[in-house]
Design a protein around this motif. Structure first.
Motif, PDB file in Angstrom:
ATOM      1  N   GLN A  14       0.531  -0.871   0.165  1.00  0.00           N
ATOM      2  CA  GLN A  14      -0.088  -0.063   0.220  1.00  0.00           C
ATOM      3  C   GLN A  14       0.930   1.709  -0.143  1.00  0.00           C
ATOM      4  N   GLY A  15       2.141   1.560   0.726  1.00  0.00           N
ATOM      5  CA  GLY A  15       2.770   2.280   0.986  1.00  0.00           C
ATOM      6  C   GLY A  15       3.785   2.449  -0.165  1.00  0.00           C
ATOM      7  N   ARG A  16       3.481   1.650  -1.644  1.00  0.00           N
ATOM      8  CA  ARG A  16       4.020   1.879  -2.369  1.00  0.00           C
ATOM      9  C   ARG A  16       3.687   2.190  -3.547  1.00  0.00           C
ATOM     10  N   ILE A  17       2.174   2.551  -3.191  1.00  0.00           N
ATOM     11  CA  ILE A  17       1.471   3.111  -4.376  1.00  0.00           C
ATOM     12  C   ILE A  17       0.604   4.618  -3.550  1.00  0.00           C
ATOM     13  N   LEU A  18       0.259   4.125  -2.766  1.00  0.00           N
ATOM     14  CA  LEU A  18      -1.019   4.893  -2.451  1.00  0.00           C
ATOM     15  C   LEU A  18       0.286   6.076  -1.650  1.00  0.00           C
ATOM     16  N   SER A  19      -0.776   7.402  -1.587  1.00  0.00           N
ATOM     17  CA  SER A  19      -0.110   8.428  -0.435  1.00  0.00           C
ATOM     18  C   SER A  19      -0.911   8.886  -0.918  1.00  0.00           C
ATOM     19  N   CYS A  20      -1.167  10.302   0.483  1.00  0.00           N
ATOM     20  CA  CYS A  20      -2.128  11.122   1.393  1.00  0.00           C
ATOM     21  C   CYS A  20      -2.342  12.346   0.204  1.00  0.00           C
ATOM     22  N   ALA A  21      -3.177  12.285  -1.083  1.00  0.00           N
ATOM     23  CA  ALA A  21      -3.186  13.678  -1.613  1.00  0.00           C
ATOM     24  C   ALA A  21      -3.649  14.999  -0.884  1.00  0.00           C
ATOM     25  N   ASN A  22      -5.124  14.832  -0.812  1.00  0.00           N
ATOM     26  CA  ASN A  22      -5.756  15.812  -0.078  1.00  0.00           C
ATOM     27  C   ASN A  22      -6.293  15.136   1.636  1.00  0.00           C
ATOM     28  N   VAL A  23      -6.456  16.530   2.198  1.00  0.00           N
ATOM     29  CA  VAL A  23      -6.763  16.730   3.812  1.00  0.00           C
ATOM     30  C   VAL A  23      -8.056  17.766   3.181  1.00  0.00           C
ATOM     31  N   THR A  24      -9.429  17.300   3.835  1.00  0.00           N
ATOM     32  CA  THR A  24     -10.364  18.031   4.183  1.00  0.00           C
ATOM     33  C   THR A  24     -10.584  18.078   5.670  1.00  0.00           C
ATOM     34  N   CYS A  25     -10.415  19.033   6.453  1.00  0.00           N
ATOM     35  CA  CYS A  25     -10.532  19.076   7.375  1.00  0.00           C
ATOM     36  C   CYS A  25     -11.520  19.780   7.485  1.00  0.00           C
ATOM     37  N   PRO A  26     -12.895  19.844   8.799  1.00  0.00           N
ATOM     38  CA  PRO A  26     -14.092  20.454   9.424  1.00  0.00           C
ATOM     39  C   PRO A  26     -13.777  21.504   9.504  1.00  0.00           C
ATOM     40  N   GLY A  27     -14.905  22.096   9.136  1.00  0.00           N
ATOM     41  CA  GLY A  27     -14.737  24.292   9.391  1.00  0.00           C
ATOM     42  C   GLY A  27     -16.147  24.377  10.235  1.00  0.00           C
ATOM     43  N   LYS A  28     -15.750  25.737   9.728  1.00  0.00           N
ATOM     44  CA  LYS A  28     -16.763  26.187  10.880  1.00  0.00           C
ATOM     45  C   LYS A  28     -18.444  26.551  10.995  1.00  0.00           C
ATOM     46  N   ASN A  29     -18.527  25.815  10.030  1.00  0.00           N
ATOM     47  CA  ASN A  29     -19.555  25.002   9.924  1.00  0.00           C
ATOM     48  C   ASN A  29     -20.096  23.643  10.515  1.00  0.00           C
ATOM     49  N   SER A  30     -19.609  23.284  10.805  1.00  0.00           N
ATOM     50  CA  SER A  30     -19.754  22.280  11.853  1.00  0.00           C
ATOM     51  C   SER A  30     -21.051  22.555  12.844  1.00  0.00           C
ATOM     52  N   VAL A  31     -20.613  23.401  13.746  1.00  0.00           N
ATOM     53  CA  VAL A  31     -21.809  23.086  15.161  1.00  0.00           C
ATOM     54  C   VAL A  31     -22.739  23.861  14.052  1.00  0.00           C
ATOM     55  N   ASP A  32     -22.910  24.554  13.231  1.00  0.00           N
ATOM     56  CA  ASP A  32     -24.401  24.937  12.754  1.00  0.00           C
ATOM     57  C   ASP A  32     -25.184  23.825  12.277  1.00  0.00           C
ATOM     58  N   TYR A  33     -24.121  22.655  11.178  1.00  0.00           N
ATOM     59  CA  TYR A  33     -25.006  21.322  11.110  1.00  0.00           C
ATOM     60  C   TYR A  33     -25.677  20.528  12.173  1.00  0.00           C
TER      61      TYR A  33
END
Length: 493
Positions: free
Chosen positions: A450-469
């Protein structure tokens, strides 16, 4: 150079890829086909169609990338889970395979509950009886086609049939065994109690291997393309292989998939409490590893339905832009994504899709965003159920829906959880290739390949809308409960 091949035997076609031992994808091939639908609720396929498609896909792949011709070190298959292949004592197919999405077995599902009871069923196989599982299909064959049932020598799954045609050996793996409703997930063996209560012979069930175990060496007509020394590895069920191909390899990791349907999978070392049936519990690539899986029936399909029904003339990108102009809560519109009933957490075949809160001021962007949010709320339902059984420290998101930046952000906000996106998203075929690499010794471990082929391309973090949801998520839950009985009424009219 040695190459590794992974094949996914799906409902709509065979997908194949070849990776090098160093860790690059060298070539791919796809061959499409369709299920046979002989009657309402029936879904079947001739296993010979899968075999011909595999042969064609192998030929296409090696023609596209000649260096791999005759140099495939190992091959493993992934396959549609639960689907039933019936073989006679000569290894011949008795009748067309009954597929995972075939729903003819309601009476047999009731028979299982009548003889086992809900609690004993969960204690023995950790899952509830649903029409899609393998056991009800076996009981249907016994009741409706007794002559075929008398001929039955072995019951296997689609990828096992390909392995049989490649090697001559009949076997399955633990992840596919777990989807039959006859395999004791917690103990890693066929359930003698289930078989005794339902009067099923143990002899018709295949031996069970780990997903990375060797089945045998390739024989027959594909030797020329694969190579005489190609070893066939057991492989696994499609959901298991998809998780392997996404990088899941240890407890605490989870994968969200947004395809036509949606799943949340979490890897776990052991079951912490008695299964309740809200989520599926299946063996992972070894009998002593387990994953919890929540399943929603209409994730990406909810957006596909909306597009072809109301927004056929605009692109998905434009739909995203319209939804982005709306705000948290979609102008007060709540969408229930239960277009085909729902599995997790409701197990309710009568559940229906619904827009709640429409006003004269509701705009196109509100409608679109409400669908994105409704699916995100459904994902949270699954995630909450999975968390009752397993802690999740790392979440990977994959599938077609994960390509939308807006949808990923909404899901991260609704879950309050960081989401990782891999550089490659190839699904079950890649997971099968990883298993082949480990089983053949081309890789030291799953983490290694898995480490030879896969890598992290993007990280989506929770934002200010979390509480509003939060209040909108609670309202989403309440809308279903308020309409649960009405859904059943409309379904019976």
């Amino acid at each position: 150079m040695d190459y590794i091949m992974g094949i996914d035997v799906g409902t709509g076609g065979v997908k194949l890829l070849v990776i090098s031992a160093e860790g690059s994808i060298c070539t791919q091939a796809t061959v499409s086909y369709s299920p046979d639908l002989p009657a309402p609720g029936y879904s079947e396929q001739d296993p010979e169609v899968w075999w011909r498609a595999v042969q064609e896909a192998v030929a296409i792949a090696v023609d596209k990338y000649p260096p791999c011709r005759g140099n495939i070190k190992a091959l493993a298959c992934s396959g549609q889970m639960h689907s039933s292949v019936f073989l006679d004592s000569n290894g011949q197919v008795i009748r067309k395979a009954i597929l995972w999405n075939d729903t003819r077995t309601t009476a047999q599902t009731k028979e299982i509950y009548d003889k086992m009871g809900r609690d004993r069923l969960l204690q023995n196989v950790a899952n509830l009886a649903l029409e899609g599982f393998t056991l009800p299909k076996l009981l249907w064959l016994r009741t409706n086609e007794p002559d075929n049932y008398k001929r039955l020598y072995k019951l296997i799954m689609p990828k096992d049939y390909i392995n049989y045609r490649l090697t001559g050996r009949i076997a399955t793996d633990c992840s596919d065994g777990a989807g039959t409703l006859m395999y004791d997930v917690l103990r890693g063996c066929w359930s003698e109690e289930i078989l005794a209560d339902l009067d099923i012979s143990r002899d018709i069930l295949p031996e069970v291997l780990a997903s990375d175990a060797v089945v045998g060496n390739v024989k027959g007509e594909l030797c020329r393309l694969l190579g005489d020394n190609c070893v066939i590895i057991a492989g696994g069920a499609d959901n298991s292989c998809a998780a392997v191909g996404s990088g899941m390899n240890h407890s605490g990791q989870g994968v969200i998939s947004i395809g036509t349907s949606g799943t949340v999978i979490a890897c776990m070392d052991r079951i912490k409490e008695t299964p309740r049936g809200q989520v599926h519990l299946f063996n992972y690539y070894h009998p002593d590893t387990v994953y919890a899986m929540g399943c929603m029936l209409s994730a990406g399909e909810s957006l596909n339905w909306l597009k072809r029904t109301l927004f056929e003339d605009i692109s998905f990108g434009e739909m995203d832009r319209l939804a982005e102009a709306s705000s948290v809560g979609s102008g007060g519109v709540i969408f229930l994504p239960y277009l085909f009933g729902e599995r997790t957490p409701h197990n309710d075949p009568y559940a229906r899709g619904m827009f709640f809160g429409l006003t004269g001021g509701t705009g196109k962007g509100d409608i679109i965003r409400s669908v994105l949010e409704g699916v995100a709320f459904g994902i949270r339902d699954m995630y909450e159920c999975v968390l009752k059984l397993s802690s999740v420290n790392e979440l990977i998101i994959t599938g077609g829906g994960a390509k939308s930046d807006l949808w990923r952000q909404i899901i991260a906000d609704v879950l309050g959880k960081e989401l990782k996106v891999n550089n490659i998203s190839e699904g079950p075929a890649l997971g099968a290739a990883f298993l082949a690499a480990v089983g053949s010794g081309a890789a030291d471990s799953l983490e290694d390949i898995q480490g030879r082929i896969l890598s992290c391309a993007n990280v989506t973090c929770p934002g200010k809308n979390s509480v509003d949801y939060e209040p909108y998520y609670r309202l989403y839950r309440d809308v279903y409960m308020a309409n649960k009985d009405l859904f059943k009424r409309i379904g019976t009219l």
